[in-house]
Write a protein that holds these residues in place. Structure first.
Motif: not given
Ligand code: PGA
Length: 254
Positions: A78-84
């Motif tokens: 459910g999380d989002i990474a900065a590179p995404m």
């Protein structure tokens, strides 16, 4: 020291793809007719970043995320990474918003690591700080804001990769704002803290936004304050007319 205004919208958990694309196209049309002397940014839900970077490409409207994980990938459902976010064309990400601090238990240390993750991906981190109403009533505003600033700022922060947003928690979504001298006092204190952390030259370039019930009717007086270098706008950034009215109020104020 002239700092360019940043008029940033925080859409929180609002808007559909159709509304988001229409908004981006409408702002792009306005920008094509004349560029205001300010940087423009909208931070929609992560689901809309791709569509909005596409619709605003080349227009001068930047798109950002509302949060990122501390890690660049991995088992974090459910999380989002900065590179995404970067991969979709985002340029900024908000970290440490009071709703994240309250709803997800984010501490200053977590916020600092999120800002570092943003920097590592080439994103500008908008680090949010601000006191609660109880803290304000207890006369602790400056102490809270100064310690949040010091503890949420990662090593390697510069005026180019970091923006600070001062958002009194009690002013968010309530229609209430602090008296102007109080906003001026807190922003000056944040800049003094930035001098300690980053040195005088960098502190003079650091942008410090005000957020919390900013709207067309109060934007001009808030944005005219010396140490207020833009706004982080929730509710009033959802409609193009209101957002654009704040952009024009801001550029008239400087
Ligand atoms: P508001 O929200 O403008 O709706 O008060 C600001 C924010 O939370 O960033």
């Amino acid at each position: 020291m002239a700092r360019r205004l940043l008029i940033a919208g925080n859409w929180k958990m609002n808007q559909t793809k159709r509304e988001a694309v229409a908004f981006a196209e409408a702002v792009a049309t306005r920008l094509a007719a004349g560029r205001p002397d300010a940087d423009l940014l909208i931070c929609p839900p992560a689901t809309l970043v791709d569509a909005m970077t596409g619709a605003s490409s080349g227009s001068g409207l930047a798109i950002g995320g509302q949060d990122c994980h501390t890690a660049k990938n991995g088992a974090h459902t459910g999380d989002i990474a900065a590179p995404m976010l970067k991969d979709l064309g985002a340029s900024h990400v908000i970290v440490g918003h009071s709703e994240r601090r309250a709803d997800h238990g984010e501490t200053n240390a977590v916020v600092r690591d999120k800002a570092a993750a943003a920097h590592a991906s080439g994103l500008v981190a908008i680090i949010c700080i601000g006191e609660t109403e109880a803290e304000r009533d207890a006369g602790k505003t400056l102490a809270i804001v100064e310690s949040q600033f010091a503890q949420s700022l990662p090593a390697g922060a510069t005026p180019d990769n970091t923006v600070i947003a001062y958002e009194p928690v009690w002013a968010i979504g309530t229609g209430r704002t602090p008296p102007l001298p109080e906003v001026a006092e807190v922003h000056a204190a944040i800049r003094a803290s930035a001098e300690n952390a980053l040195g005088a030259e960098a502190a003079a370039r650091l942008r410090i936004l005000y957020g919390g019930s900013m709207k067309p009717s109060n934007a001009r007086e808030l944005l005219a304050l010396d140490d207020v270098d833009g706004g982080l706008i929730g509710g009033a950034s959802l409609k193009v007319e209101d957002y654009w009215a704040i952009v024009t109020a801001g550029t008239a104020a400087v």
